[in-house]
Design a protein around this motif. Structure first.
Motif, PDB file in Angstrom:
ATOM      1  N   TYR A   1       9.649  19.387 -21.942  1.00 26.11           N
ATOM      2  CA  TYR A   1       9.596  20.206 -20.726  1.00 26.11           C
ATOM      3  C   TYR A   1       9.951  19.373 -19.493  1.00 26.11           C
ATOM      4  N   TYR A   2       9.514  18.130 -19.491  1.00 23.69           N
ATOM      5  CA  TYR A   2       9.730  17.225 -18.361  1.00 23.69           C
ATOM      6  C   TYR A   2      11.195  16.816 -18.236  1.00 23.69           C
ATOM      7  N   GLY A   3      11.885  16.715 -19.351  1.00 20.46           N
ATOM      8  CA  GLY A   3      13.300  16.364 -19.321  1.00 20.46           C
ATOM      9  C   GLY A   3      13.580  14.882 -19.409  1.00 20.46           C
ATOM     10  N   LYS A   4      12.575  14.062 -19.539  1.00 23.36           N
ATOM     11  CA  LYS A   4      12.747  12.616 -19.685  1.00 23.36           C
ATOM     12  C   LYS A   4      11.479  12.037 -20.282  1.00 23.36           C
ATOM     13  N   LYS A   5      11.537  10.759 -20.646  1.00 20.61           N
ATOM     14  CA  LYS A   5      10.378  10.098 -21.228  1.00 20.61           C
ATOM     15  C   LYS A   5       9.473   9.518 -20.144  1.00 20.61           C
ATOM     16  N   PHE A   6       8.194   9.505 -20.437  1.00 19.66           N
ATOM     17  CA  PHE A   6       7.250   8.873 -19.519  1.00 19.66           C
ATOM     18  C   PHE A   6       7.378   7.358 -19.618  1.00 19.66           C
ATOM     19  N   GLU A   7       7.239   6.700 -18.496  1.00 24.43           N
ATOM     20  CA  GLU A   7       7.228   5.244 -18.485  1.00 24.43           C
ATOM     21  C   GLU A   7       5.853   4.741 -18.922  1.00 24.43           C
ATOM     22  N   PRO A   8       5.760   3.474 -19.360  1.00 21.39           N
ATOM     23  CA  PRO A   8       4.455   2.930 -19.763  1.00 21.39           C
ATOM     24  C   PRO A   8       3.453   2.954 -18.614  1.00 21.39           C
TER      25      PRO A   8
ATOM     26  N   LYS B   1       7.145   8.466  -8.003  1.00 16.06           N
ATOM     27  CA  LYS B   1       6.509   9.415  -7.086  1.00 16.06           C
ATOM     28  C   LYS B   1       7.309  10.691  -6.898  1.00 16.06           C
ATOM     29  N   GLU B   2       8.647  10.582  -6.973  1.00 18.65           N
ATOM     30  CA  GLU B   2       9.465  11.778  -6.761  1.00 18.65           C
ATOM     31  C   GLU B   2       9.401  12.748  -7.937  1.00 18.65           C
ATOM     32  N   ASP B   3       8.841  12.302  -9.072  1.00 16.59           N
ATOM     33  CA  ASP B   3       8.803  13.164 -10.263  1.00 16.59           C
ATOM     34  C   ASP B   3       7.424  13.754 -10.546  1.00 16.59           C
ATOM     35  N   ILE B   4       6.432  13.475  -9.718  1.00 19.49           N
ATOM     36  CA  ILE B   4       5.070  13.855 -10.077  1.00 19.49           C
ATOM     37  C   ILE B   4       4.900  15.365 -10.233  1.00 19.49           C
ATOM     38  N   LEU B   5       5.494  16.155  -9.350  1.00 23.69           N
ATOM     39  CA  LEU B   5       5.331  17.605  -9.459  1.00 23.69           C
ATOM     40  C   LEU B   5       6.011  18.148 -10.713  1.00 23.69           C
ATOM     41  N   TYR B   6       7.158  17.564 -11.072  1.00 29.28           N
ATOM     42  CA  TYR B   6       7.844  18.002 -12.295  1.00 29.28           C
ATOM     43  C   TYR B   6       7.024  17.644 -13.528  1.00 29.28           C
ATOM     44  N   ALA B   7       6.400  16.468 -13.500  1.00 28.22           N
ATOM     45  CA  ALA B   7       5.589  16.042 -14.639  1.00 28.22           C
ATOM     46  C   ALA B   7       4.361  16.930 -14.806  1.00 28.22           C
ATOM     47  N   VAL B   8       3.677  17.211 -13.694  1.00 26.37           N
ATOM     48  CA  VAL B   8       2.499  18.076 -13.754  1.00 26.37           C
ATOM     49  C   VAL B   8       2.883  19.478 -14.202  1.00 26.37           C
ATOM     50  N   LYS B   9       4.006  19.976 -13.687  1.00 28.26           N
ATOM     51  CA  LYS B   9       4.462  21.303 -14.097  1.00 28.26           C
ATOM     52  C   LYS B   9       4.745  21.334 -15.600  1.00 28.26           C
ATOM     53  N   ALA B  10       5.337  20.271 -16.121  1.00 24.62           N
ATOM     54  CA  ALA B  10       5.637  20.220 -17.549  1.00 24.62           C
ATOM     55  C   ALA B  10       4.362  20.283 -18.375  1.00 24.62           C
TER      56      ALA B  10
ATOM     57  N   GLY C   1       0.789  -1.224   0.000  1.00 22.60           N
ATOM     58  CA  GLY C   1       0.000   0.000   0.000  1.00 22.60           C
ATOM     59  C   GLY C   1       0.819   1.271   0.000  1.00 22.60           C
ATOM     60  N   ASP C   2       2.134   1.168  -0.156  1.00 17.98           N
ATOM     61  CA  ASP C   2       2.991   2.357  -0.174  1.00 17.98           C
ATOM     62  C   ASP C   2       3.053   2.929  -1.591  1.00 17.98           C
ATOM     63  N   PRO C   3       2.805   4.225  -1.775  1.00 13.34           N
ATOM     64  CA  PRO C   3       2.842   4.835  -3.099  1.00 13.34           C
ATOM     65  C   PRO C   3       4.217   4.701  -3.754  1.00 13.34           C
ATOM     66  N   GLN C   4       4.213   4.280  -5.022  1.00 10.41           N
ATOM     67  CA  GLN C   4       5.449   4.133  -5.781  1.00 10.41           C
ATOM     68  C   GLN C   4       5.537   5.109  -6.953  1.00 10.41           C
ATOM     69  N   GLY C   5       4.393   5.534  -7.454  1.00 11.34           N
ATOM     70  CA  GLY C   5       4.383   6.443  -8.581  1.00 11.34           C
ATOM     71  C   GLY C   5       2.960   6.792  -8.972  1.00 11.34           C
ATOM     72  N   PHE C   6       2.805   7.347 -10.194  1.00  9.54           N
ATOM     73  CA  PHE C   6       1.502   7.844 -10.609  1.00  9.54           C
ATOM     74  C   PHE C   6       1.269   7.616 -12.102  1.00  9.54           C
ATOM     75  N   ASN C   7       0.097   7.101 -12.440  1.00  8.11           N
ATOM     76  CA  ASN C   7      -0.390   7.133 -13.815  1.00  8.11           C
ATOM     77  C   ASN C   7      -1.003   8.499 -14.083  1.00  8.11           C
ATOM     78  N   ILE C   8      -0.803   9.032 -15.278  1.00  8.69           N
ATOM     79  CA  ILE C   8      -1.318  10.361 -15.596  1.00  8.69           C
ATOM     80  C   ILE C   8      -2.192  10.307 -16.850  1.00  8.69           C
ATOM     81  N   TYR C   9      -3.424  10.816 -16.725  1.00  7.13           N
ATOM     82  CA  TYR C   9      -4.313  11.032 -17.872  1.00  7.13           C
ATOM     83  C   TYR C   9      -4.292  12.518 -18.227  1.00  7.13           C
TER      84      TYR C   9
END
Length: 435
Positions: free
Chosen positions: A122-129, A75-84, A40-48
């Motif tokens: 803008y994000y600086g890297k590719k999104f994972e599947p 999870k450590e990249d979510i704010l950067y991804a949303v900002k992008a 149940g520990d957050p590892q990351g985020f799917n984004i629509y």
């Protein structure tokens, strides 16, 4: 910090956990889904990205749209991804015409692959599947539930999102007396949080005395009904919504039960979602004034009404109970006094022709708009439709011919007369038992 001051249009973000679609995740510019490990520990985020319900009336180049999968981020990249994503929309969203300035139109123009590629710059890297997710489910959170920290929360249904008078006074007294935190849901309901178990009984009694009932005592049709304020609050409204929906719901329930009382029927309210929304003008008013996060979102409903002039509506059909499918416009300019003429054949045919467990929205999608329009146009009432259940299927030739001859003397068909005979027989048996 993300500077959104100069975005070309409003920008909505929703966050949820896998399977919980109480936030209508696909209707937002950005939908974020927490992905956790087995503990149940957050590892990351799917984004629509790219959801939005706004449209301009009768302009086909404007449209409601569901969000599309963009990718997964740790999870450590979510704010950067949303900002992008936000910055990309700020820099590339249309500003020449407000109708087309939402992110969904940019994705429609570019395609999701190009959109993803530009965001990655803008994000600086590719999104994972995308990580696999369970089936979405709409959750109302009404009633009493464990909160997870030793306390409880109580979800209260509020008709049309409007509360006043003694209800409002009682609710305020309860909140102040027990120092409760409050949440508002996207279905215009209220959640009282941080309730001790020992407070449950007195709070339940106080709520009931004020008319704030447990959801089991609320008409299921009302549970998912929503309306935007419209008249007299919205300056662009052209007909009623919030003030008109109680009478509309009573009429819909009446025609629904009429169809469901016919032969072979049974009650199943659980799969029926009703959403009611008003289009406030012929311009962009729907998008501007009636598409905030707590507004009804009729294009996601199994049955939705959208204002189409004074006392007139469009009827939208085809959403699903878990709110993952767009409805389609079924009819335009339906006058409010003609609703029964349209809904009776729809409900009756759903009752007769639905597949096992098929919701109303799923049924209308399977049948298709043209077929449903044909059914409504040719509808001659339940008596005519019932003739399809021919007595010939259940009786020998001699019995059928005798029943048909008797029925003609009473201006009925054989099937109708047979039903009357059966009802009279059952009633006589029941009276005999009573005596």
């Amino acid at each position: 910090m993300i500077n959104i001051t100069f975005l070309p249009r409003k920008f909505k973000i929703a966050v949820t956990v896998p399977g919980d679609n109480s936030v209508d995740i696909l209707t937002n510019d950005i939908g974020v889904v927490v992905v956790s490990d087995s503990d149940g520990d957050p590892q990351g985020f799917n984004i629509y990205v790219g959801g939005g319900m706004g449209r301009t009336h009768r302009i086909d180049t404007t449209f409601p749209c569901l969000g599309e999968p963009l990718g997964y981020v740790p999870k450590e990249d979510i704010l950067y991804a949303v900002k992008a994503i936000v910055v990309m929309q700020r820099e590339n969203g249309r500003r020449d015409d407000r109708k087309y300035s939402r992110m969904k139109y940019l994705i429609s123009e570019w395609g999701i692959e190009k959109f993803r590629s530009v965001v990655e710059q803008y994000y600086g890297k590719k999104f994972e599947p995308f990580h696999e997710l369970p089936e979405w489910e709409f959750k109302s959170y009404l009633g009493w539930h464990e909160q997870g920290n030793g306390a409880m929360f109580c979800g209260l249904h509020v008709d049309n999102g409007r509360i006043g008078g003694t209800m409002k006074q009682a609710l305020r007294q309860i909140i102040e007396r027990y120092n409760l935190n409050v949440r508002l849901t996207l279905n215009q309901n209220i959640i009282l949080c941080d309730i001790r178990h020992s407070w449950r009984r007195p709070i339940t009694m106080a709520l009931a005395q004020a008319g704030l009932l447990h959801p089991r005592y609320v008409d299921p049709l009302n549970i998912t009904a929503m309306a935007c304020p419209a008249l007299p609050i919205c300056p662009l409204a052209i007909t009623e919504a919030e003030r008109g929906i109680p009478a509309i719901l009573k009429r819909i329930r009446a025609v629904f039960e009429k169809a469901w009382r016919l032969p072979g029927t049974y009650h199943d309210w659980s799969s029926f979602i009703w959403r009611f929304k008003i289009l406030t003008s012929m311009g962009s008013a729907w998008a501007r004034f009636c598409n905030a996060s707590m507004m009804p979102r009729p294009c996601m409903a199994e049955l939705g009404l959208v204002g189409d002039g004074p006392n007139g509506f469009q009827i939208w059909l085809g959403g699903t109970p878990n709110q993952t499918t767009l409805a389609k416009c079924f009819m335009n300019k339906v006058k409010v006094h003609d609703l029964e003429k349209i809904l009776e054949p729809l409900f009756y045919n759903w009752k007769r022709k639905r597949q096992l467990g098929e919701s109303f929205g799923e049924f209308t999608t399977r049948m298709g708009i043209e077929k449903l329009q044909e059914i409504v146009e040719k509808w001659e009432g339940p008596v005519k439709a019932m003739s399809q259940f021919s007595l010939k299927l259940f009786a020998d030739k001699e019995t059928y011919e005798a029943m048909d001859e008797l029925a003609k003397h009473q201006n009925k068909n054989a099937h109708q007369l047979a039903l009357e005979v059966i009802r009279n027989f059952v009633a006589a048996q029941e009276n005999g038992k009573a005596e």
